[in-house]
Scaffold this motif. Structure first.
Motif, PDB file in Angstrom:
ATOM      1  N   LEU A  99       2.958   1.601  -3.730  1.00 36.01           N
ATOM      2  CA  LEU A  99       1.350   2.403  -4.561  1.00 36.01           C
ATOM      3  C   LEU A  99       1.686   3.594  -4.410  1.00 36.01           C
ATOM      4  O   LEU A  99       1.350   4.295  -5.035  1.00 36.01           O
ATOM      5  CB  LEU A  99       0.072   1.317  -4.394  1.00 36.01           C
ATOM      6  N   VAL A 100       0.963   4.520  -2.709  1.00 37.52           N
ATOM      7  CA  VAL A 100       0.564   5.553  -2.663  1.00 37.52           C
ATOM      8  C   VAL A 100       2.071   6.400  -3.268  1.00 37.52           C
ATOM      9  O   VAL A 100       1.643   7.531  -3.881  1.00 37.52           O
ATOM     10  CB  VAL A 100       0.020   5.047  -1.550  1.00 37.52           C
ATOM     11  N   LYS A 121       0.930  -1.560   0.077  1.00 33.32           N
ATOM     12  CA  LYS A 121       0.074  -0.071   0.038  1.00 33.32           C
ATOM     13  C   LYS A 121       0.986   1.412  -0.060  1.00 33.32           C
ATOM     14  O   LYS A 121       0.363   2.160  -0.582  1.00 33.32           O
ATOM     15  CB  LYS A 121      -1.038   0.109   1.119  1.00 33.32           C
ATOM     16  N   VAL A 134      -5.940  -0.162   0.217  1.00 29.64           N
ATOM     17  CA  VAL A 134      -5.585   1.508  -0.779  1.00 29.64           C
ATOM     18  C   VAL A 134      -6.440   1.388  -1.538  1.00 29.64           C
ATOM     19  O   VAL A 134      -7.544   0.922  -2.441  1.00 29.64           O
ATOM     20  CB  VAL A 134      -4.059   0.897  -1.734  1.00 29.64           C
ATOM     21  N   ILE A 139      -8.268   4.112  -4.436  1.00 31.98           N
ATOM     22  CA  ILE A 139      -8.030   4.122  -6.294  1.00 31.98           C
ATOM     23  C   ILE A 139      -8.708   5.389  -6.696  1.00 31.98           C
ATOM     24  O   ILE A 139     -10.009   4.816  -6.611  1.00 31.98           O
ATOM     25  CB  ILE A 139      -8.015   2.698  -7.406  1.00 31.98           C
ATOM     26  N   ARG A 155      -2.660   8.248  -8.350  1.00 30.57           N
ATOM     27  CA  ARG A 155      -3.618   7.105  -8.777  1.00 30.57           C
ATOM     28  C   ARG A 155      -4.332   7.101  -7.540  1.00 30.57           C
ATOM     29  O   ARG A 155      -4.987   5.639  -7.218  1.00 30.57           O
ATOM     30  CB  ARG A 155      -3.348   5.618  -9.706  1.00 30.57           C
ATOM     31  N   PHE A 156      -2.970   6.461  -6.831  1.00 27.83           N
ATOM     32  CA  PHE A 156      -3.933   5.651  -5.127  1.00 27.83           C
ATOM     33  C   PHE A 156      -3.713   6.608  -4.353  1.00 27.83           C
ATOM     34  O   PHE A 156      -2.820   7.285  -4.136  1.00 27.83           O
ATOM     35  CB  PHE A 156      -2.708   4.732  -5.251  1.00 27.83           C
TER      36      PHE A 156
END
Length: 136
Positions: A72-73, A69, A92, A94, A79-80
Motif C-alpha cells: 500500500l505504501v 502495508k 498502515v 491513511i 494516500r498511505f
C-alpha cells in the motif's frame, strides 16, 4: 475525499463493534481487537517524516500482513504511509483527505474481517459477498 466522520460511520456499521479510547484517541474494536483508530502525528512522528508529514486527518487501520502495508505504501504513497513507531506492526496510516470513501470502506471492512472471530467474519462474508465472490 474521506473524513473522520466516514471512519466512524463505516466502523460503527459493522457487527459487534465497540469504541474504546486507546492512547487518548478513539479506537474501534471487534471483540476487543482494534481494527481502526485515530492516529494524529506527534512530535517524534513529524520529526521522522520531515517535510512529508501530512497536515490533515489521519486514521490507522490494521492490515493482514506487513507485506500488505508495504504494498500500500509503495503503490499509493499519496494516500498511505507509515512511521518508525509502526515498524514490524501490521497497520498502515491513511491520509483521509487523499482517499475516497469506497476505498476507505474496503480497508476498514478488511481490517474488521481480519480481527473479527472466524464465525462472525464468515457470517458477514455470507451476507456481504465481495464482487468477485458472487455467483455468475
Amino acid at each position: 475525499m474521506a473524513t473522520f466522520d466516514d471512519v466512524v460511520r463505516i466502523a460503527e456499521s459493522l457487527p459487534d463493534v465497540t469504541m474504546k479510547p486507546a492512547w487518548g484517541n478513539r479506537m474501534w474494536r471487534v471483540h476487543g481487537r482494534g481494527f481502526v483508530w485515530e492516529r494524529p502525528l506527534n512530535r517524534t512522528d513529524r520529526a521522522a517524516l520531515g517535510d512529508s508529514a501530512p497536515e490533515g486527518e489521519i486514521a490507522a487501520v490494521r492490515v493482514d500482513h506487513e507485506l500488505t502495508k508495504i504494498a500500500l505504501v509503495e503503490s499509493e504513497p499519496d494516500r498511505f504511509f507509515t512511521i518508525p513507531h509502526f515498524d514490524g506492526y501490521d497497520a498502515v496510516l491513511i491520509r483521509l483527505d487523499a482517499i475516497d470513501v469506497p476505498q476507505l470502506r474496503e480497508l476498514i471492512v478488511d481490517a474488521w474481517l481480519d480481527r473479527a472471530p472466524t464465525r462472525l467474519a464468515e457470517a458477514y462474508r455470507g451476507e456481504h459477498p465481495a464482487p468477485g465472490d458472487q455467483p455468475a
